[in-house]
Enzyme design. Structure first.
Site, PDB file in Angstrom:
ATOM      1  CB  ILE A  24      42.239  43.101  30.619  1.00 13.60           C
ATOM      2  CG1 ILE A  24      42.572  42.155  31.776  1.00 13.60           C
ATOM      3  CG2 ILE A  24      41.086  44.038  30.991  1.00 13.60           C
ATOM      4  CD1 ILE A  24      43.224  42.819  32.991  1.00 13.60           C
ATOM      5  CE1 TYR A 156      50.963  47.600  36.503  1.00 14.91           C
ATOM      6  CE2 TYR A 156      50.377  46.556  38.595  1.00 14.91           C
ATOM      7  CZ  TYR A 156      50.072  46.873  37.278  1.00 14.91           C
ATOM      8  OH  TYR A 156      48.873  46.479  36.743  1.00 14.91           O
ATOM      9  CB  THR A 188      47.042  38.036  39.900  1.00 19.42           C
ATOM     10  OG1 THR A 188      47.756  38.690  40.952  1.00 19.42           O
ATOM     11  CG2 THR A 188      48.036  37.588  38.842  1.00 19.42           C
TER      12      THR A 188
END
Ligand SMILES: NC(=O)c1ccc[n+]([C@@H]2O[C@H](COP(=O)([O-])OP(=O)(O)OC[C@H]3O[C@@H](n4cnc5c(N)ncnc54)[C@H](O)[C@@H]3O)[C@@H](O)[C@H]2O)c1
Length: 261
Positions: A24, A156, A188
């Site tokens: 990303i 997480y 995701t």
């Protein structure tokens, strides 16, 4: 799919993208560059930084390294208008599975990493806000794990929940200074990180199919789709947006489609 030609709405702007050497972050750094920004990639391993960006080595857990790297980037870019806090790592397991040392490390990278980078960047962002009003922004990469309960992601999710709250608090702290703070919440995303997770699965093809099916669009989002949302929040066009979490998750957070039986 055809896409509209990209504008040069970042012309004259300078940006730092942490974790910009992969996934990303790399897609974001490349997009900001194409849209006219001067871009530095701050990464513990900047080898994958997109061509044309300035690679700067720093681990976001190292306060001194972050300060030095941000100063060097700002010097080379001639200022700073947009900080993208994106560097992050994953963790798998329930609350019984991860030892304290892993909790400390993941929180250190995912939460304190953003804090250290913002601390180093804020004086420069204040200068941008004063000299070029409407440009200064911080955009964090948060996650759907902050807003939905996902199995096997206790640590997480706790880290990304903290990122969401941090984003809101920072937006309140800096709104009067003309610095906008927002985050994106990807579902995701098909990045090298997810590739590594799939490689470890007993049946990678079945795991990929399950991840695709979990999102109402029937597929994972792409790094480019998340980058487009980050670029929007960081762009002058979003000058009225602060304290927002923008989901890029194929409908996973907000939709409840009927299952196909
Ligand atoms: N891929 C997904 O499904 C997904 C979903 C939601 C949120 N996210 C978030 O997106 C961000 C990027 O994830 P990605 O999938 O592109 O991962 P990635 O592993 O492809 O890229 C992460 C980058 O961050 C860098 N990095 C990691 N730890 C660092 C540290 N301590 N200091 C400096 N750099 C460091 C890595 O070197 C790498 O270049 C993360 O914050 C992640 O939590 C990812």
């Amino acid at each position: 799919m055809t896409t509209a030609p990209e504008g040069r709405d970042f012309a004259g702007m300078a940006a730092i993208v942490t974790g910009g050497a992969s996934g990303i972050g790399a897609a974001t750094a490349a997009l900001l560059l194409r849209r006219g920004a001067r871009v530095a990639v701050l990464d513990r391993d900047p080898a994958g930084a997109p061509p044309g960006t300035l690679p700067v080595t720093a681990d976001v857990t190292d306060e001194d390294a972050v300060r030095t790297a941000v100063a060097a980037a700002v010097d080379a870019l001639g200022g700073l208008d947009a900080l993208v806090g994106n560097a992050g790592i994953g963790a798998v397991g329930t609350v019984e599975d991860n030892p304290d040392a892993e909790w400390r490390h993941v929180l250190d990278v995912n939460v304190l990493g953003l804090v250290r980078t913002a601390r180093a960047a804020l004086p420069h962002l204040r200068r941008s806000a004063a000299e070029r009003p409407g440009r200064a922004s911080i955009t964090h990469t948060c996650s759907i794990a902050a807003t939905a309960g996902l199995p096997q992601r206790a640590l997480y999710s706790a880290s990304k929940g903290a990122v969401l709250s941090l984003t809101l608090a920072m937006a309140a702290d800096h709104v009067r200074e003309g610095i906008r703070v927002n985050c994106v919440n990807p579902g995701t995303a098909d990045t090298p990180w997810v590739g590594r997770l799939l490689d470890q699965a007993p049946d990678p093809a079945a795991e990929r199919a399950a991840l695709n099916a979990r999102q109402p669009t029937g597929r994972m989002v792409t790094a480019d789709e998340v980058a487009a949302a980050i670029a929007h929040l960081a762009s002058p066009a979003a000058s009225g947006i602060t304290g927002t979490a923008l989901a890029v998750d194929g409908g996973m957070q907000g939709l409840r489609p009927r299952p196909v039986l």
